[in-house]
Design a protein around this motif. Structure first.
Motif, short mmCIF file in Angstrom:
data_model
loop_
_atom_site.label_atom_id
_atom_site.label_comp_id
_atom_site.label_asym_id
_atom_site.label_seq_id
_atom_site.Cartn_x
_atom_site.Cartn_y
_atom_site.Cartn_z
N TYR A 120 120.30 70.90 47.05
CA TYR A 120 119.10 70.50 47.81
C TYR A 120 118.62 69.17 47.25
CZ TYR A 120 118.62 75.34 49.58
OH TYR A 120 118.82 76.55 50.19
N PRO A 142 121.29 79.73 50.26
CA PRO A 142 120.70 79.40 51.57
C PRO A 142 119.31 79.95 51.81
CG PRO A 142 122.99 80.06 51.83
CD PRO A 142 122.63 80.34 50.40
N TYR A 201 116.29 77.67 51.88
CA TYR A 201 116.12 76.64 52.89
C TYR A 201 114.94 76.95 53.82
CZ TYR A 201 117.19 73.37 56.67
OH TYR A 201 117.12 72.39 57.61
N ASN A 261 110.90 75.21 53.94
CA ASN A 261 110.31 74.57 55.11
C ASN A 261 109.06 75.27 55.62
OD1 ASN A 261 111.72 72.15 55.82
ND2 ASN A 261 113.51 73.39 56.33
N VAL A 263 120.34 69.26 52.53
CA VAL A 263 121.29 69.96 51.67
C VAL A 263 122.67 69.36 51.86
CG1 VAL A 263 120.02 72.15 51.66
CG2 VAL A 263 121.75 71.73 53.41
N SER A 321 117.35 83.03 57.09
CA SER A 321 118.34 81.97 56.94
C SER A 321 119.54 82.40 56.11
CB SER A 321 117.73 80.67 56.39
OG SER A 321 117.30 80.78 55.05
N ILE A 348 120.44 74.98 59.60
CA ILE A 348 121.15 74.97 58.33
C ILE A 348 122.40 75.85 58.38
CG2 ILE A 348 119.77 76.89 57.44
CD1 ILE A 348 121.32 73.95 55.47
N TRP A 369 126.07 74.83 57.19
CA TRP A 369 126.53 75.40 55.93
C TRP A 369 128.03 75.73 55.96
CZ3 TRP A 369 122.06 75.66 52.94
CH2 TRP A 369 122.23 75.98 51.61
#
Length: 423
Positions: A145, A270, A273, A277, A289, A343, A363, A367
């Motif tokens: 990150y 993950p 993430y 936010n 990321v 997520s 994401i 990923w």
């Protein structure tokens, strides 16, 4: 970020799934589910299981475990060795199947209709002596990150090597502190003496050409110059670009520093993430990321393969209902809900192309590049001895990070200890 879950549709799908599995019971059961809990895991789990509870009439009680996977594993072994019938389902790390298989129900027949939807390698990882002992519910691979605003402000590129990360983190940290931000750190990660440090250190070593601790053929490879250099570089971060206290950090500790805006870079999974936010956090909308860096001139990144599965205890007093819940949690419907609210990365291949997930959790399709760099921990070649292997490894690395010994000495001693354990 706004999360929308189409609950009415989910209830219908859950009811259909339960009917298809033939799992509707005459009497309602109360199922006990044990799991580690980070972030909003407890509340997310309630959302995920609600359609199944409504469709079956059963209820699920989540018993949260310590966030340390090392502590979780120790508690699981105690319960299972005692034949504890009070616990119906265990949420298990991807590496635990070979060690705990004898205590879990074979789900091969029950999961025949859904097993083929998942990444084959993950199903294989949960299959021991021909028995499918756990079903995947989400997979995991960590990433780097980074603060987009701070990199742009200081004219820095996203680092692709550990050496670049070290220099960039120091440069931005020094510049921000010169402007009065005394709380900023360059890089936060997981340095506590637990399974998480095995993951972090495996990434440093593997991405620097130092091998996988123990190779798939059983060769002990950890005592080599590249591994020594990788761990020495990490030790140099402590007290410079990382807080002195990083050697006691686990995932949530690193996330806490990151979300308050007090780090330039973070290594994490993950789940961080979506949480980062959140509207209440300083980094919301200000980070990206990327794959973890490489080291010592090597060009292949390494992200420890993680992921969680659900296993049904042989000692459960409610096995039919527990199997039904396990299958539902591994289903496309439950994995989609989990992806949207937490997520978490699905193990069902088609969900990486799902439009709702792409819109609400961009994401996840991003990923895929991280996941392609995933490297397994040496649980397959060490089987029942893996927990001891990991403990020896993270203890040796922690000793170096703490300044108690140099990496060359620690890894030479580790090699001897591993030879004694595995001979």
């Amino acid at each position: 970020m706004t999360i929308t879950v189409k609950s009415a549709m989910m209830r219908t799908t859950a009811a259909a799934a339960v009917a298809a599995f033939g799992a509707t019971a005459v009497a309602a059961d109360e199922i006990t589910y044990v799991s580690g809990a980070v972030g909003n895991a407890v509340e997310d789990f309630k959302t995920i299981v609600a359609p199944w509870e409504e469709a079956t009439g059963h209820t699920v009680t989540l018993v949260p475990m310590p966030s340390s996977t090392t502590d979780q594993f120790g508690q699981y072994r105690l319960w299972l060795a005692a034949g504890n019938g009070d616990i119906d389902l265990y949420q298990t790390d991807v590496i635990w199947a070979p060690q705990l298989a004898d205590h879990f129900v074979d789900l091969t027949d029950a999961a025949a209709d859904i097993a083929g939807l998942h990444f084959p390698s993950i199903i294989e990882s949960q299959t021991v002596d021909g028995k499918l002992v756990a079903l995947p519910i989400f997979t995991d691979a960590p990433a780097l990150y980074y603060r987009t605003d701070l990199l742009e402000k200081h004219g820095a590129d996203v680092p692709t090597t550990w050496e670049e990360l070290t220099a960039t983190a120091q440069m931005i940290q020094d510049a921000e502190r010169a402007e009065g931000d005394d709380d900023i750190w360059g890089f936060v990660w997981q340095g506590n003496a637990y399974e998480g440090l095995t993951c972090d250190a495996l990434e440093w070593v593997k991405s620097s050409g130092g091998g996988q601790i123990i190779e798939p053929d059983g060769t002990i490879s950890i005592n080599n110059e590249n591994a020594i250099a990788a761990i020495e570089l990490a030790a140099s971060w402590v007290g410079t670009i990382s807080p002195e206290g990083v050697i006691s950090y686990q995932e949530e500790d690193a996330r806490g520093v990151w979300q308050t805006g007090n780090a330039v870079f973070m290594r994490n999974w993950p789940y961080a993430y979506g949480l980062g936010n959140g509207e209440d956090f300083a980094v919301a909308g200000l980070f990206g990321v990327t794959t973890l860096p490489t080291g010592q001139g090597h060009d292949t990144s390494a992200a420890t393969l993680g992921g969680w599965n659900v296993a049904v205890s042989k000692y459960s007093d409610s096995q039919d209902a527990a199997i039904s819940l396990a299958i539902y949690l591994a289903s496309e419907e439950a994995q989609k809900t989990r992806a949207l609210v937490a997520s978490n990365l699905p193990t069902i291949i088609s969900l990486y192309e799902d439009a709702d997930i792409a819109e609400q959790q961009p994401i996840i399709p991003q990923w895929k590049d991280v996941f392609l760099q995933a490297v397994p921990r040496p649980s397959a070649p060490t089987r029942q001895d893996y927990n001891e292997v990991s403990t020896l490894f993270f203890s040796a690395v922690h000793s170096v990070l703490s300044g108690n010994e140099d990496a060359a000495t620690a890894l030479a001693d580790l090699e001897l200890d591993l030879e004694d354990l595995l001979e």
